[in-house]
Design a protein around this motif. Structure first.
Motif, short mmCIF file in Angstrom:
data_model
loop_
_atom_site.label_atom_id
_atom_site.label_comp_id
_atom_site.label_asym_id
_atom_site.label_seq_id
_atom_site.Cartn_x
_atom_site.Cartn_y
_atom_site.Cartn_z
N MET A 148 -11.91 20.71 -29.95
CA MET A 148 -12.39 20.38 -28.83
C MET A 148 -11.12 19.62 -27.81
O MET A 148 -11.03 19.51 -26.61
CB MET A 148 -13.76 19.34 -28.88
N LEU A 149 -10.37 18.92 -28.69
CA LEU A 149 -9.24 17.98 -28.09
C LEU A 149 -8.36 18.89 -27.18
O LEU A 149 -7.80 18.34 -26.11
CB LEU A 149 -8.47 17.36 -29.01
N LYS B 87 -18.31 15.28 -11.95
CA LYS B 87 -18.76 14.89 -13.27
C LYS B 87 -20.19 15.32 -12.90
O LYS B 87 -20.79 15.23 -11.86
CB LYS B 87 -18.83 13.67 -13.56
N PHE C 41 -8.64 5.99 -32.36
CA PHE C 41 -7.77 6.02 -30.93
C PHE C 41 -7.57 4.52 -30.59
O PHE C 41 -7.42 4.36 -29.36
CB PHE C 41 -8.36 6.73 -29.88
N PRO D 24 -20.80 5.75 -21.30
CA PRO D 24 -20.80 6.11 -22.71
C PRO D 24 -19.92 7.31 -23.10
O PRO D 24 -19.35 7.14 -23.95
CB PRO D 24 -22.16 6.45 -23.27
C1 HEM Z 1 -4.79 12.08 -18.09
C2 HEM Z 1 -5.35 12.67 -19.06
C3 HEM Z 1 -6.98 12.58 -19.16
C4 HEM Z 1 -7.75 12.54 -18.29
C5 HEM Z 1 -7.69 12.42 -16.57
C6 HEM Z 1 -9.01 12.51 -18.91
C7 HEM Z 1 -10.15 12.44 -18.34
C8 HEM Z 1 -11.44 12.40 -19.15
C9 HEM Z 1 -12.87 12.20 -18.34
C10 HEM Z 1 -13.10 11.97 -16.87
C11 HEM Z 1 -13.78 12.29 -19.43
C12 HEM Z 1 -15.30 12.03 -18.96
C13 HEM Z 1 -16.16 13.09 -19.29
C14 HEM Z 1 -17.68 12.95 -19.08
O1 HEM Z 1 -17.90 11.97 -18.32
O2 HEM Z 1 -18.18 13.87 -19.07
C15 HEM Z 1 -12.96 12.50 -20.56
C16 HEM Z 1 -13.94 12.38 -21.74
C17 HEM Z 1 -12.92 12.79 -22.95
N1 HEM Z 1 -11.70 12.95 -23.07
FE1 HEM Z 1 -10.33 12.66 -21.73
N2 HEM Z 1 -8.84 12.73 -20.20
C18 HEM Z 1 -7.65 12.69 -20.54
C19 HEM Z 1 -6.78 12.79 -21.62
C20 HEM Z 1 -7.37 12.79 -22.88
C21 HEM Z 1 -6.61 13.01 -24.16
C22 HEM Z 1 -5.03 12.88 -24.21
C23 HEM Z 1 -7.67 13.05 -25.16
C24 HEM Z 1 -7.61 13.06 -26.58
C25 HEM Z 1 -6.37 12.96 -27.37
C26 HEM Z 1 -9.04 13.12 -24.54
C27 HEM Z 1 -10.35 13.31 -25.13
C28 HEM Z 1 -11.38 13.19 -24.33
C29 HEM Z 1 -12.79 13.13 -25.26
C30 HEM Z 1 -12.85 13.60 -26.79
C31 HEM Z 1 -13.86 13.01 -24.34
C32 HEM Z 1 -15.22 13.01 -24.45
C33 HEM Z 1 -15.68 11.87 -24.62
C34 HEM Z 1 -17.24 11.71 -24.67
O3 HEM Z 1 -18.10 12.88 -24.15
O4 HEM Z 1 -17.76 10.81 -25.27
N3 HEM Z 1 -8.68 12.95 -22.86
N4 HEM Z 1 -11.74 12.63 -20.26
#
Ligand code: HEM
Length: 432
Positions: A262-263, A316, A126, A373
């Motif tokens: 999961m995505l 969160k 990514f 992380p």
């Molecule tokens: C505006 C859109 C998005 C917002 C506001 C957002 C927000 C977040 C937030 C707040 C987390 C943290 C979760 C945690 O702390 O437990 C997160 C994790 C994640 N997001 Fe996003 N996300 C967005 C779009 C995306 C997109 C487009 C993808 C992939 C193509 C994505 C993939 C992921 C993944 C795989 C995680 C898990 C990371 C981990 O646990 O290490 N997200 N997202």
């Protein structure tokens, strides 16, 4: 018939209904919680219990095995917890109803070295240079040509149903490099929607989502295996994941399938709501809209400020791995901490006049994409999708504004925030 037209038909019925159901589940009974958050930040930065419950919204802290819960409201406290995964773990997430989506490779529920290893394998797929090509070859054509251009002649639209519900799913489909085949596309879209409908405590919706998740697993695994057998030399996400290696390790077909599945819950609803919220904030401010039209380089700042001011994922949750003390309140090992990101993002101690939307404020980290992380791995993709979508609207709809025939959209919700609908009008080009 294109995927766009197929899923557009669904959007008026099934998708719209699912989206409304998810919104209702996570909305609670207060549209504007920010005055309450301000008061808590000032007077009670550690609250006993989960404020999400008090607002009548579903929460991820309600589990089979009840635990003490505390809510934190200040920026520094939220940051201290999110950055310290050793003392504040995400592993409890496996106990929630989401576990069946996660078996075996649950990024959001992993801690420590296994999580570091997983991120090491995923993150390069990514990276900004990868994204540059994806933006040009995949994201831009999908959003501009399939979603925005076909609306132009109409002169009016409802941006949530007509665009935002579907473009993130369509983009993921494309990034995964799934076959450009109509039946396969349609099937993916409807499976995705059933999975998204499962973000709900309703047992029937959950059951349907679990079945859809299993179905998607089976069909994706076949694609992953075939791609590996064919050499996996493409620029799509699955091929990149197959080629990825970190500290001598690589991903198995099972892990890749789990991750790509999961995505959908991670990347679709979040992008839908963030885009709809940003358009609402922008159209409410004609002078800002005019500034942006004149200078598109402001868009990244507008996205950052929008995600700070109105984050879509507002809480969160982490588990305390040891007894700990916040502001004189002792929190016992095993308790859950509900971190109010929406409050922390407006903490005046960090963001002067935090309750004001101001794109000219000094750039500082907010928690709209998480922190530490587990920070969002798709952050650059999400920002690219939103930039492409907003730019396409401004390019192709010169006098875009709210439709006066409808009430102004309201950004609402407790656990998940966003507007239900954004009705807009513009002057369509004169037909020859
Ligand atoms: C505006 C859109 C998005 C917002 C506001 C957002 C927000 C977040 C937030 C707040 C987390 C943290 C979760 C945690 O702390 O437990 C997160 C994790 C994640 N997001 Fe996003 N996300 C967005 C779009 C995306 C997109 C487009 C993808 C992939 C193509 C994505 C993939 C992921 C993944 C795989 C995680 C898990 C990371 C981990 O646990 O290490 N997200 N997202």
């Amino acid at each position: 018939m294109s995927l766009k037209s197929t899923i557009e038909e669904k959007s008026s019925s099934a998708v719209g209904a699912d989206f409304a159901k998810v919104s209702a589940t996570f909305s609670g009974n207060v549209d504007d919680p920010f005055p309450i958050y301000r008061q808590k930040r000032e007077n009670m930065p550690v609250m006993v219990g989960d404020i999400v419950n008090e607002f009548g919204s579903a929460t991820f802290t309600t589990m089979e095995k009840p635990r003490p819960v505390y809510t934190l409201f200040r920026y520094k406290d939220v940051m201290d917890v999110l950055k310290d995964a050793k003392n504040f773990s995400s592993g409890f997430l496996m106990e929630t109803g989401m576990a069946a989506f996660m078996d075996g490779f649950a990024l959001t529920a992993m801690d420590g070295d296994p999580h570091r290893q997983a991120r090491g394998l995923l993150q390069p797929c990514f990276a900004p240079d990868v994204l540059k090509a994806w933006r040009l070859n995949r994201i831009e054509p999908v959003i501009r040509s399939e979603f925005v251009a076909p609306l132009v002649a109409r002169g009016s639209a409802e941006l949530v149903a007509d665009m935002a519900l579907m473009f993130p799913i369509r983009v993921i489909y494309d990034l995964m490099g799934f076959p450009n085949d109509h039946a396969a596309l349609t099937h993916f879209a409807s499976t995705a929607l059933r999975i998204l409908g499962g973000i709900s405590p309703d047992p029937e919706a959950k059951k349907a989502a679990m079945m859809a998740a299993r179905e998607l697993y089976d069909s994706t695994l076949i694609v992953v295996q075939a791609r590996r057998a064919a050499g996996a030399d493409g620029d799509d996400l699955i091929s990149r994941l197959i080629r990825s290696s970190f500290e001598g390790n690589s991903l198995t077909d099972h892990q890749i399938t789990m991750f790509t599945r999961m995505l959908l819950p991670a990347a679709a609803e979040t992008t839908t709501r963030t885009f709809s919220t940003l358009m609402t904030l922008l159209l409410e401010r004609p002078e800002l809209l005019a500034r942006l039209r004149a200078d598109r380089s402001l868009l990244p700042k507008i996205i950052d400020e929008s995600v700070r001011f109105e984050p879509v994922a507002t809480f969160k949750v982490r588990e305390a791995m040891h007894d700990t003390v916040f502001h004189g309140v002792t929190i016992a090992k095993g308790s859950l901490l509900s971190l109010c990101v929406a409050s922390a993002n407006r903490d005046d101690a960090v963001f002067e006049d935090g309750d004001t939307f101001n794109i000219d404020r000094p750039a500082k980290m907010s928690f709209g994409f998480g922190f530490g992380p587990h920070m969002c791995v798709g952050l650059f993709i999400a920002k690219a999708e939103i930039e492409v979508a907003v730019n396409a609207l401004l390019d192709l709809m010169p006098d875009l504004r709210f439709d006066p025939a409808y009430p102004r959209p309201v950004i609402r919700g407790i656990q998940l925030r966003g507007p239900d609908a954004v009705h807009v009008v513009w002057t369509p080009p004169v037909a020859n």
